[in-house]
Motif scaffolding. Structure first.
Motif, PDB file in Angstrom:
ATOM      1  N   LYS A 181      24.403  32.836  13.915  1.00 24.09           N
ATOM      2  CA  LYS A 181      25.176  32.863  12.661  1.00 24.09           C
ATOM      3  C   LYS A 181      26.338  33.846  12.676  1.00 24.09           C
ATOM      4  CE  LYS A 181      22.190  33.675   9.430  1.00 24.09           C
ATOM      5  NZ  LYS A 181      21.702  33.812   8.049  1.00 24.09           N
ATOM      6  N   LEU A 182      26.627  34.494  13.811  1.00 25.65           N
ATOM      7  CA  LEU A 182      27.689  35.504  13.842  1.00 25.65           C
ATOM      8  C   LEU A 182      29.074  34.878  13.973  1.00 25.65           C
ATOM      9  CD1 LEU A 182      28.219  38.550  13.776  1.00 25.65           C
ATOM     10  CD2 LEU A 182      28.071  38.562  16.270  1.00 25.65           C
ATOM     11  N   LEU A 183      29.168  33.720  14.617  1.00 21.29           N
ATOM     12  CA  LEU A 183      30.471  33.106  14.865  1.00 21.29           C
ATOM     13  C   LEU A 183      30.944  32.303  13.661  1.00 21.29           C
ATOM     14  CD1 LEU A 183      32.759  32.508  16.892  1.00 21.29           C
ATOM     15  CD2 LEU A 183      31.452  30.505  17.616  1.00 21.29           C
ATOM     16  N   SER A 184      32.122  32.662  13.155  1.00 18.11           N
ATOM     17  CA  SER A 184      32.762  31.877  12.102  1.00 18.11           C
ATOM     18  C   SER A 184      33.587  30.758  12.729  1.00 18.11           C
ATOM     19  CB  SER A 184      33.664  32.762  11.243  1.00 18.11           C
ATOM     20  OG  SER A 184      34.466  31.974  10.388  1.00 18.11           O
ATOM     21  N   LYS A 185      34.478  31.133  13.635  1.00 15.96           N
ATOM     22  CA  LYS A 185      35.254  30.153  14.407  1.00 15.96           C
ATOM     23  C   LYS A 185      35.849  30.849  15.620  1.00 15.96           C
ATOM     24  CE  LYS A 185      38.855  30.544  10.872  1.00 15.96           C
ATOM     25  NZ  LYS A 185      37.895  30.988   9.849  1.00 15.96           N
ATOM     26  N   MET A 186      36.280  30.049  16.569  1.00 13.77           N
ATOM     27  CA  MET A 186      36.879  30.566  17.797  1.00 13.77           C
ATOM     28  C   MET A 186      38.264  29.933  17.923  1.00 13.77           C
ATOM     29  SD  MET A 186      35.304  30.430  21.680  1.00 13.77           S
ATOM     30  CE  MET A 186      33.843  31.363  21.213  1.00 13.77           C
ATOM     31  N   ILE A 187      39.308  30.766  17.851  1.00  5.10           N
ATOM     32  CA  ILE A 187      40.687  30.276  17.873  1.00  5.10           C
ATOM     33  C   ILE A 187      41.304  30.581  19.236  1.00  5.10           C
ATOM     34  CG2 ILE A 187      42.934  30.358  16.749  1.00  5.10           C
ATOM     35  CD1 ILE A 187      41.557  31.459  14.261  1.00  5.10           C
ATOM     36  N   ILE A 188      41.762  29.545  19.918  1.00  6.35           N
ATOM     37  CA  ILE A 188      42.458  29.711  21.203  1.00  6.35           C
ATOM     38  C   ILE A 188      43.944  29.548  20.935  1.00  6.35           C
ATOM     39  CG2 ILE A 188      42.825  28.762  23.493  1.00  6.35           C
ATOM     40  CD1 ILE A 188      39.499  28.327  21.803  1.00  6.35           C
ATOM     41  N   VAL A 189      44.708  30.615  21.183  1.00  8.19           N
ATOM     42  CA  VAL A 189      46.115  30.662  20.798  1.00  8.19           C
ATOM     43  C   VAL A 189      47.011  30.475  22.018  1.00  8.19           C
ATOM     44  CG1 VAL A 189      47.894  32.003  19.620  1.00  8.19           C
ATOM     45  CG2 VAL A 189      45.495  32.261  18.961  1.00  8.19           C
ATOM     46  N   GLU A 190      47.976  29.536  21.874  1.00  3.61           N
ATOM     47  CA  GLU A 190      49.001  29.308  22.903  1.00  3.61           C
ATOM     48  C   GLU A 190      48.377  29.091  24.283  1.00  3.61           C
ATOM     49  OE1 GLU A 190      52.050  28.805  22.329  1.00  3.61           O
ATOM     50  OE2 GLU A 190      52.460  29.647  20.371  1.00  3.61           O
ATOM     51  N   MET A 191      47.443  28.159  24.384  1.00  4.33           N
ATOM     52  CA  MET A 191      46.786  27.912  25.669  1.00  4.33           C
ATOM     53  C   MET A 191      47.731  27.165  26.613  1.00  4.33           C
ATOM     54  SD  MET A 191      43.228  25.969  26.535  1.00  4.33           S
ATOM     55  CE  MET A 191      43.976  24.345  26.364  1.00  4.33           C
ATOM     56  N   PRO A 192      47.983  27.709  27.820  1.00  8.23           N
ATOM     57  CA  PRO A 192      48.826  27.001  28.788  1.00  8.23           C
ATOM     58  C   PRO A 192      48.194  25.663  29.176  1.00  8.23           C
ATOM     59  CG  PRO A 192      48.492  29.308  29.430  1.00  8.23           C
ATOM     60  CD  PRO A 192      47.554  29.022  28.310  1.00  8.23           C
ATOM     61  N   TRP A 193      49.038  24.667  29.409  1.00  8.72           N
ATOM     62  CA  TRP A 193      48.535  23.324  29.708  1.00  8.72           C
ATOM     63  C   TRP A 193      47.697  23.310  30.982  1.00  8.72           C
ATOM     64  CZ3 TRP A 193      49.656  21.165  34.400  1.00  8.72           C
ATOM     65  CH2 TRP A 193      50.708  21.722  35.124  1.00  8.72           C
ATOM     66  N   ILE A 194      47.981  24.232  31.889  1.00  8.24           N
ATOM     67  CA  ILE A 194      47.282  24.248  33.166  1.00  8.24           C
ATOM     68  C   ILE A 194      45.801  24.607  33.006  1.00  8.24           C
ATOM     69  CG2 ILE A 194      47.651  26.667  33.802  1.00  8.24           C
ATOM     70  CD1 ILE A 194      48.423  25.622  36.614  1.00  8.24           C
ATOM     71  N   MET A 195      45.440  25.166  31.798  1.00  7.95           N
ATOM     72  CA  MET A 195      44.058  25.593  31.568  1.00  7.95           C
ATOM     73  C   MET A 195      43.247  24.588  30.762  1.00  7.95           C
ATOM     74  SD  MET A 195      44.516  29.643  30.798  1.00  7.95           S
ATOM     75  CE  MET A 195      45.516  30.673  31.866  1.00  7.95           C
ATOM     76  N   ASN A 196      43.816  23.427  30.503  1.00 10.19           N
ATOM     77  CA  ASN A 196      43.102  22.414  29.715  1.00 10.19           C
ATOM     78  C   ASN A 196      41.750  22.055  30.314  1.00 10.19           C
ATOM     79  OD1 ASN A 196      44.864  22.077  27.575  1.00 10.19           O
ATOM     80  ND2 ASN A 196      46.140  20.621  28.695  1.00 10.19           N
ATOM     81  N   ALA A 197      41.731  21.897  31.629  1.00  9.86           N
ATOM     82  CA  ALA A 197      40.482  21.501  32.290  1.00  9.86           C
ATOM     83  C   ALA A 197      39.409  22.564  32.121  1.00  9.86           C
ATOM     84  CB  ALA A 197      40.744  21.252  33.778  1.00  9.86           C
ATOM     85  N   ALA A 198      39.816  23.851  32.218  1.00  9.15           N
ATOM     86  CA  ALA A 198      38.852  24.941  32.072  1.00  9.15           C
ATOM     87  C   ALA A 198      38.235  24.942  30.681  1.00  9.15           C
ATOM     88  CB  ALA A 198      39.528  26.280  32.357  1.00  9.15           C
ATOM     89  N   TRP A 199      39.048  24.708  29.653  1.00  8.29           N
ATOM     90  CA  TRP A 199      38.518  24.761  28.298  1.00  8.29           C
ATOM     91  C   TRP A 199      37.712  23.522  27.929  1.00  8.29           C
ATOM     92  CZ3 TRP A 199      37.723  28.881  25.553  1.00  8.29           C
ATOM     93  CH2 TRP A 199      38.440  30.032  25.863  1.00  8.29           C
ATOM     94  N   LYS A 200      37.927  22.439  28.643  1.00 12.98           N
ATOM     95  CA  LYS A 200      37.051  21.274  28.448  1.00 12.98           C
ATOM     96  C   LYS A 200      35.631  21.605  28.903  1.00 12.98           C
ATOM     97  CE  LYS A 200      40.546  17.628  28.687  1.00 12.98           C
ATOM     98  NZ  LYS A 200      41.100  16.496  29.475  1.00 12.98           N
ATOM     99  N   ILE A 201      35.543  22.403  29.966  1.00 11.23           N
ATOM    100  CA  ILE A 201      34.219  22.850  30.437  1.00 11.23           C
ATOM    101  C   ILE A 201      33.586  23.772  29.404  1.00 11.23           C
ATOM    102  CG2 ILE A 201      33.031  24.166  32.233  1.00 11.23           C
ATOM    103  CD1 ILE A 201      35.219  23.252  34.182  1.00 11.23           C
ATOM    104  N   VAL A 202      34.402  24.674  28.820  1.00 10.65           N
ATOM    105  CA  VAL A 202      33.898  25.614  27.817  1.00 10.65           C
ATOM    106  C   VAL A 202      33.325  24.857  26.623  1.00 10.65           C
ATOM    107  CG1 VAL A 202      34.560  27.422  26.186  1.00 10.65           C
ATOM    108  CG2 VAL A 202      35.461  27.467  28.521  1.00 10.65           C
ATOM    109  N   LYS A 203      33.965  23.784  26.220  1.00  6.60           N
ATOM    110  CA  LYS A 203      33.486  23.003  25.072  1.00  6.60           C
ATOM    111  C   LYS A 203      32.088  22.448  25.313  1.00  6.60           C
ATOM    112  CE  LYS A 203      36.345  20.301  22.840  1.00  6.60           C
ATOM    113  NZ  LYS A 203      37.383  19.301  22.528  1.00  6.60           N
TER     114      LYS A 203
END
Length: 519
Positions: A181-203
């Protein structure tokens, strides 16, 4: 009917809580005395809200909640979470400013900042970095119980070299498993396009219960989550805050105490202050720090008389005058960053000068992380438009200043001074309306006769400075080494491509000559 359903629902939750406790004792505590920290176990057996938190996060499925409690408690013991403090974390980690708490989002949730560009993957320091994150999370839970966090991943100027998937997975698990219950939301700001694949794994690590809390935002979209006053200028905001250590941006500041009398809670102090202010009025507090009644400090009468006798030319004698100034939205504060104190019995006082730069009266108060060591006069009062206030900070008795000590100056505009009591005003003023500025302490080195220059150059202070410089140099060297390795890798790839192109050209030339001979 609705009341009956609510009552039955509360009974059902209480039964789940008791069932979870009973099964935990019978299935997890048998022959596992060294598996958990006893303090966590004791809290689980007494605190209903803690158990309900795990149950709620696991949709009241007891088996899932028990598994989460087991993983969480093992992690807490492995990292010594209950005993984490500043001294247990390497100082250079605080100095980098890669992780810290500061500000609030539009829903009033605390902001937990990750400066991704400052993170460098290093297997030698990963354990300490994880402890560092746990330090901030535990700090928030203890200081503001029930206050959710909004995590902000600031990815500006970051690249692949700054992405450490093991570290990111750890951060995700902190909210997914260790702190329900500690997380309200997680905001990723100005993510470079080259990191899209990495954040798909995070999801995929977040799981369905937390996917909805993940927000990808550009600079123009950020104001829909966070007001500009809590956004740095590079994100289009107006927040003048700049991380520095010490002090920490979220220190445990307290009201300074008096020479005589017990340490009482802030509510009791403000209640007494309110009664006295209603009798004396606020007019006497303007334009003179002697006239201001420093009720939160409770100075002895002879100390007040001494200060009156020492005054001259609008400043206190024997107090070092500040030479730097912080330009704030409500106040100009001198000094800008440090209060200087001497060693031994000399220079045990320092001066803070506040100047109201607004068109309205201001209420201000001063807090410190070491209330037993310092006396602040005045610690709380008001300041008229354009007026200046001198605040004397003095060391009490034989106390010595320390670079770990910090001060917090708080100020807020008052609509009508005559009709507002300070105690009530500070209880009602919204947090976004309060200007905060932090000051750290600087201890001046004493002048000693040089007996042995070689020995003098290796004193404790110098050793600490050298260690700090070495740690910074090592961190910088690690980043440089990683950059060089990346450049070398790119260079090798380019050389391979050039060789391939050269071979293709030679092959084409060979074919051309071959067909010419045939013709």
């Amino acid at each position: 009917m609705a009341d009956l359903e609510q009552h039955q629902g509360e009974q059902g939750i209480q039964e789940k809580i008791e069932q979870t406790r009973e099964r935990f004792k019978n299935e997890f505590l048998i022959d596992s005395s060294d598996k958990y920290d006893q303090r966590d176990v004791d809290k689980l057996l007494k605190d209903n809200s803690m158990v309900e938190g795990y149950l709620m996060w696991r949709l009241y499925v007891v088996d899932d909640a028990l598994k989460m409690i087991d993983e969480s408690f093992q992690w807490r013991k492995e990292y010594g979470v209950n005993d984490l403090s500043e001294s247990s974390i390497p100082r250079w980690m605080f100095e980098t400013g890669a992780v810290f708490l500061h500000g609030y989002d539009k829903e009033g949730n605390k902001l937990f900042w990750f400066k991704v560009k400052l993170h460098v993957k290093d297997a030698k320091t990963i354990f300490d970095k994880k402890k560092y994150v746990a330090f901030w999370l535990e700090r928030n839970v203890k200081k503001e119980p029930g206050m959710p966090l909004t995590v902000v991943f600031d990815m500006s100027e970051s690249g692949l070299a700054n992405i450490d998937m093991d570290f990111v997975k750890y951060v995700v698990n902190c909210f997914k498993i260790y702190y329900p219950k500690l997380l309200s939301k997680m905001i990723i700001v100005e993510m470079p396009w080259i990191m899209n694949a990495a954040w798909k794994i995070v999801k995929t690590w977040l799981g369905p219960e937390a996917i909805s809390k993940l927000k990808f935002a550009s600079r123009s979209e950020l104001p829909s989550y966070i007001d500009p006053e809590y956004l740095p200028p590079h994100m289009g905001g107006s927040d003048p805050f700049k991380y520095s250590y010490p002090p920490l941006p979220d220190d445990d500041f307290q009201t300074p105490i008096g020479d005589n009398g017990p340490i009482v809670s802030e509510d009791e102090i403000e209640s007494k202050e309110s009664e006295l202010e209603s009798k004396e009025g606020l007019d006497s507090s303007f334009n003179s720090e002697v006239a201001i009644k420093p009720k939160k400090v409770n100075f002895l009468e002879e100390n007040v008389k001494t200060e009156e006798n020492d005054k001259g030319d609008g400043r206190i004698k024997g107090v070092r005058k500040p030479v730097t100034t912080f330009k704030g939205t409500l106040l100009d504060i001198s000094p800008a960053e440090e209060l200087s104190f001497g060693c031994g019995d000399t220079e045990k006082k320092s001066l803070i000068i506040l100047c109201n730069v607004t068109k309205n009266p201001l209420a201000f108060k001063v807090r410190t992380t070491a209330p037993e060591k310092y006396r602040v006069k005045p610690s709380s009062s008001t300041c008229e438009p354009g007026a200046s206030i001198d605040i004397v900070v003095s060391l009490h008795g034989a106390s010595q200043a320390s670079p770990q000590d910090r001060f917090l100056v708080m100020a807020a505009e008052m609509d009508n001074v005559g009709s507002q009591e300070l105690a009530q005003f500070w209880k009602e003023v919204p947090k976004p309306k309060i200007m905060e500025h932090r000051l750290r302490c600087h201890v001046l080195e004493s002048v000693k006769p040089v007996v042995n220059p070689l020995k003098e150059s290796y004193d404790i202070g110098s050793s600490n400075d050298i260690n700090t410089m070495l740690m910074r140099l090592m961190a910088s060297n690690s980043r440089l080494e990683q950059s060089v390795n990346t450049c070398m890798w790119v260079q090798k790839v380019l050389i391979c491509l050039v060789l391939i192109l050269l071979l293709l050209n030679l092959y084409c030339i060979h074919l051309l000559m071959f067909y010419q001979q045939l013709s």
